[in-house]
Design an enzyme around this catalytic site. Structure first.
Site, PDB file in Angstrom:
ATOM      1  N   ARG A 443       0.843  -1.187   0.000  1.00  0.00           N
ATOM      2  CA  ARG A 443       0.000   0.000   0.000  1.00  0.00           C
ATOM      3  C   ARG A 443       0.890   1.254   0.000  1.00  0.00           C
ATOM      4  O   ARG A 443       0.537   2.266   0.589  1.00  0.00           O
ATOM      5  CB  ARG A 443      -0.906   0.000   1.234  1.00  0.00           C
ATOM      6  CG  ARG A 443      -2.365   0.220   0.883  1.00  0.00           C
ATOM      7  CD  ARG A 443      -3.194   0.443   2.141  1.00  0.00           C
ATOM      8  NE  ARG A 443      -4.567   0.758   1.787  1.00  0.00           N
ATOM      9  CZ  ARG A 443      -5.417   1.368   2.564  1.00  0.00           C
ATOM     10  NH1 ARG A 443      -5.061   1.742   3.774  1.00  0.00           N
ATOM     11  NH2 ARG A 443      -6.639   1.605   2.166  1.00  0.00           N
ATOM     12  N   CYS A 526      -7.981  -2.987  14.266  1.00  0.00           N
ATOM     13  CA  CYS A 526      -8.222  -3.251  12.850  1.00  0.00           C
ATOM     14  C   CYS A 526      -6.863  -3.518  12.215  1.00  0.00           C
ATOM     15  O   CYS A 526      -5.866  -2.950  12.646  1.00  0.00           O
ATOM     16  CB  CYS A 526      -8.875  -2.021  12.214  1.00  0.00           C
ATOM     17  SG  CYS A 526      -9.203  -2.183  10.452  1.00  0.00           S
ATOM     18  N   GLY A 528      -6.316  -4.142   8.189  1.00  0.00           N
ATOM     19  CA  GLY A 528      -6.880  -4.544   6.902  1.00  0.00           C
ATOM     20  C   GLY A 528      -8.074  -5.448   7.172  1.00  0.00           C
ATOM     21  O   GLY A 528      -8.164  -6.558   6.656  1.00  0.00           O
ATOM     22  N   ASP A 534      -6.869 -11.024  17.741  1.00  0.00           N
ATOM     23  CA  ASP A 534      -6.280 -11.982  18.679  1.00  0.00           C
ATOM     24  C   ASP A 534      -6.495 -11.483  20.100  1.00  0.00           C
ATOM     25  O   ASP A 534      -6.844 -10.319  20.323  1.00  0.00           O
ATOM     26  CB  ASP A 534      -4.794 -12.180  18.375  1.00  0.00           C
ATOM     27  CG  ASP A 534      -4.016 -10.872  18.414  1.00  0.00           C
ATOM     28  OD1 ASP A 534      -3.841 -10.332  19.516  1.00  0.00           O
ATOM     29  OD2 ASP A 534      -3.600 -10.373  17.343  1.00  0.00           O
ATOM     30  N   ASP A 548     -12.527  -6.711   6.233  1.00  0.00           N
ATOM     31  CA  ASP A 548     -12.852  -5.674   5.251  1.00  0.00           C
ATOM     32  C   ASP A 548     -13.934  -6.163   4.296  1.00  0.00           C
ATOM     33  O   ASP A 548     -14.387  -5.409   3.447  1.00  0.00           O
ATOM     34  CB  ASP A 548     -11.593  -5.293   4.446  1.00  0.00           C
ATOM     35  CG  ASP A 548     -10.808  -4.189   5.131  1.00  0.00           C
ATOM     36  OD1 ASP A 548     -11.336  -3.582   6.076  1.00  0.00           O
ATOM     37  OD2 ASP A 548      -9.663  -3.940   4.709  1.00  0.00           O
ATOM     38  N   GLU A 614     -35.904   2.572   3.376  1.00  0.00           N
ATOM     39  CA  GLU A 614     -34.682   1.910   3.855  1.00  0.00           C
ATOM     40  C   GLU A 614     -34.217   2.541   5.176  1.00  0.00           C
ATOM     41  O   GLU A 614     -33.824   1.835   6.107  1.00  0.00           O
ATOM     42  CB  GLU A 614     -33.574   2.010   2.800  1.00  0.00           C
ATOM     43  CG  GLU A 614     -33.805   1.071   1.624  1.00  0.00           C
ATOM     44  CD  GLU A 614     -32.847   1.339   0.465  1.00  0.00           C
ATOM     45  OE1 GLU A 614     -32.200   0.384   0.012  1.00  0.00           O
ATOM     46  OE2 GLU A 614     -32.764   2.501   0.010  1.00  0.00           O
TER      47      GLU A 614
END
Ligand code: GLA
Length: 729
Positions: A443, A526, A528, A534, A548, A614
């Site tokens: 990235r 977070c 990715g 963990d 994601d 909605e």
């Protein structure tokens, strides 16, 4: 007392409410493993072990005349290395004279009240539980290495924790090459392994395979616990189902490189060695120094559901440390999938206004808010608001959002830097790069070398400044690339093998300082998506963005897999747009809501593009989630469909702690023509109570649990249904 020592036989016995763990100090001083499983009381299990000459399995020198006695066939609590146990070993080291062996024998032990701490690392703490600690010291007097094995016995919660401390008891340096947290032997029985593999956008996919002879290795060398292999594994009897059968769960509380080796050996005995990944690991242990391994959480149960419940309970109560651990998690909206980098104040305010109208409680401003961040090629490291996108600054935006009655949360990725940033230009040596080598890019970013104290301080000060200056009540802490070219420009060459673990020691300290300095801030982890999901991270962040992939159907397997080890309240889960941005799939809004309610609930889509109908449906979803949250997060969670059925439907159930309420959910993933209707048997209800089933009929708990419930035919694209089961008398 849950720990007993029987001097006559050398037995050390650990007992929880329904399990026993036995070890034995034999006449030679080896610490043997004898039993872990269902509770046995006083019974000494040494009768199980018959010794005979195994051929080609050697004998310790002082037992050379007894060919029946071999470390190579003995069940042990922590192995020696290089001295004739040819299976996977718990530890490896080299001494200053070049020797690479050690043979550990019992030295002493202590039994203490309360739970031991694990210095520098996250650990399971005691939360008004009855907990006792056993510490057994083993020593090799030639290499002068002492190993202290710690056992924490959580009586009511049926959990045992383990860690090992390796001490250089000599006067010369020792180099540790491997230092695992535990060795667990299952000397008898056949076992299936259930592990949780995956990839970005498809984390924690459960896979169940029978063990075959040889070594199975589950590991991450990516500098993160990883999307690919979660540090959690289950061994179970091949007959084990959700409801019955012997099973063992082992979870490493660590966010860096990990390794679990499971060996089915020549004598059909199974050994599990779990800990830090030893690939590229090397730790210099000077005289008197010690190395502390991460903790393992262990439990054994009858059936996978009971095993999951034990992990859920201990993580929720004894791992998560935040003020938010047991309290309401704000329903949030995150702008990432609504705007990506193309954000500005006007768009954010419009989105926040819609969110406030439907009952959302927290607005999270994701990536793209800081200067030079028009895409993911630049800006990381300089955490200064972009005044072009946000002309009134971050405080101007926050004031508007707060004015709508919403709290404000912010995305950061503090461990990273782009080459195109002022931080990198000022401190290129703060990034992890190997000398004379162009680094791997991911990235277009690099990882900051958090093993350095100056980098640690920079990140602490930057985040503290943001949290002090702005009214921020939530942080999404991201980590979007693996560690490669691992090298610290501040460390001596012989210590480069320590860098990844030092990185994590520093990260945990950073999290610890920040969560203590800002106790009212909710941190969501977070990487990715769920690349660092963990128990280590959960100590500081009560919830973690699970993936994601926000597609409700993909999320079913991701969340199903995650649920084996981790509580529902830790699973960040959002309703997103259709067509879904990762898969292009179309799913009904009620299915997206049903799936996201199996977690810490939120939204991540452009509400300004939705119809009033909605928005009304979402308003109702939020109201419903808030009502059900105490049951979803505090109650018991049951998987009602097995791995086999999951190609067709997923069904799951929550039951409130007082059994007065339950929520039954189903999503049909593959409607089949003329198939039998889906039938499930409910779990965990009060058998004698009368329940109303969705207000349609009344029925005894026993009937729902033994006779079950038949769903109406559900057709169309990924239909779903939620049923309220409420005790009426
Ligand atoms: C990661 C996260 C996403 C989002 C982006 C922003 O991929 O998992 O949720 O925050 O980064 O760049």
């Amino acid at each position: 007392m849950s720990i007993r020592y029987q001097e006559k036989t050398g037995q050390l016995i650990l007992e929880t409410a329904s399990t026993s763990y036995q070890m034995n100090i034999d006449g030679m001083g080896y610490l043997k493993h004898q039993y872990y499983g269902k509770k046995l009381g006083q019974n000494d299990m040494s009768y199980l072990f018959r010794t005979y000459d195994h051929g080609f399995s050697g004998n310790p020198y002082d037992m050379r005349n007894n060919r029946d006695y071999s470390l190579d066939s003995m069940a042990q609590e922590y192995t020696s290395f290089g001295v004739g146990d040819f299976r996977v070993n718990s530890i490896a080291a080299s001494c200053s004279n070049g020797s690479r062996c050690a043979e550990f024998r019992y030295e002493t032990h202590e039994i203490l009240d309360g739970k031991y701490a694990v210095p520098g690392l996250p650990y399971v703490y005691d939360d008004n539980d009855t907990v006792h600690t056993l510490i057994v010291s083993l020593i090799d007097t030639v290499a002068n290495i002492r190993v202290k094995l710690y056992y924490g016995v959580f009586e009511e919660k049926d959990v045992i924790t383990r860690t090992a401390e390796i001490i250089n008891a000599g006067s010369e340096t020792v180099w540790l090459r491997k230092a695992s947290s535990m060795c667990l032997e299952l000397p008898f029985g056949k076992w299936d392994m259930i592990h949780f593999h995956g990839r970005h956008c498809m984390e924690r996919q459960p896979e169940r395979v029978p063990l075959f002879h040889g070594v199975h290795t589950l590991m991450s060398g990516r500098g993160m616990s990883s999307h690919q292999h979660n540090p959690f594994v289950i061994l179970c009897d091949p007959e084990t189902t959700e409801a019955h059968g012997s099973c063992y769960g082992m979870m490493l509380m660590y966010s860096g490189n990990h390794k679990t080796e499971i060996e089915l050996d020549q004598f059909d005995s199974t050994r599990v060695v779990m800990g830090i990944n030893d690939d590229r690991f090397r730790w210099e242990l000077g005289p008197g120094m010690s190395f502390q391994t991460p903790e393992v959480i262990l439990s054994t149960a009858n059936g996978l559901t009971e095993l999951s419940h034990r992990f859920h309970r201990i993580i929720r109560h004894n791992v998560v440390r935040s003020e938010y651990k047991l309290s309401h998690r704000p329903v949030l909206i995150n702008n990432w999938e609504a705007t990506y980098f193309d954000l500005n104040e006007e768009k954010i305010v419009a989105l926040a206004q819609k969110a406030a109208d439907i009952g959302v409680e927290l607005f999270v401003l994701d990536d793209g808010w800081f200067k030079n961040r028009t895409d993911d090629n630049a800006g990381l490291g300089d955490w200064i608001p972009d005044t072009e996108k946000l002309p009134n600054g971050l405080d101007g935006l926050i004031a508007k959002i707060n004015g709508m009655g919403l709290k404000f949360g912010l995305w950061v990725e503090p461990e990273m830097v782009n080459e195109d940033s002022d931080l990198y230009r000022a401190h290129p040596d703060w990034a992890m790069t190997a000398p004379n080598r162009a680094p791997m890019m991911a990235r277009n970013q690099l990882v900051l070398d958090l093993s350095r104290e100056d980098v640690h301080e920079y990140i602490f000060n930057t985040l503290s400044a943001l949290l002090t200056k702005y009214n921020i009540t939530y942080i999404k802490w991201d980590f979007n690339r693996p560690l490669a070219d691992v090298y610290s420009h501040a460390a001596r060459p012989p210590r480069q093998g320590e860098v990844t673990h030092r990185y994590y020691l520093s990260l945990y300290r950073l999290y610890d300082r920040l969560t203590k300095a800002f106790p009212h801030v909710l941190f969501e982890g977070c990487a990715g998506g769920g690349g660092r999901f963990d128990a280590g991270m959960l100590q500081y962040s009560p919830q973690i963005w699970c993936s994601d992939n926000t597609d409700a159907i993909s999320r079913l397997t991701i969340q199903y897999g995650t649920s084996f080890g981790y509580p529902i309240s830790t699973i960040g889960s959002h309703v997103s747009a259709i067509p879904n941005h990762q898969t292009g799939r179309l799913t009904p809004l009620n299915t997206r809501g049903t799936v996201a309610m199996m977690g810490a609930f939120g939204y991540e889509l452009d509400l300004t593009k939705l119809s009033d109908e909605e928005l009304d449906e979402m308003r109702a979803q939020i109201k419903r989630f808030k009502e059900l949250e105490p049951m979803i997060h505090d109650g018991l969670y049951y998987r009602l469909s097995s791995m086999k059925e999951s190609g067709y439907y997923f069904a799951w159930q929550f039951v409130s702690p007082d059994l007065s309420r339950s929520l039954l959910s189903i999503v049909v993933t593959n409607p089949l023509a003329n198939a039998a209707p889906v039938h499930v048997t409910l779990k965990g209800l009060d058998p004698d109570a009368v329940y109303s089933v969705n207000g349609e009929f009344e029925c005894l708990g026993a009937a729902l649990m033994h006779g079950g419930y038949t769903f109406p035919r559900l057709t169309g694209d990924y239909p779903s249904m939620q049923l309220d089961i409420v005790k009426v008398k």
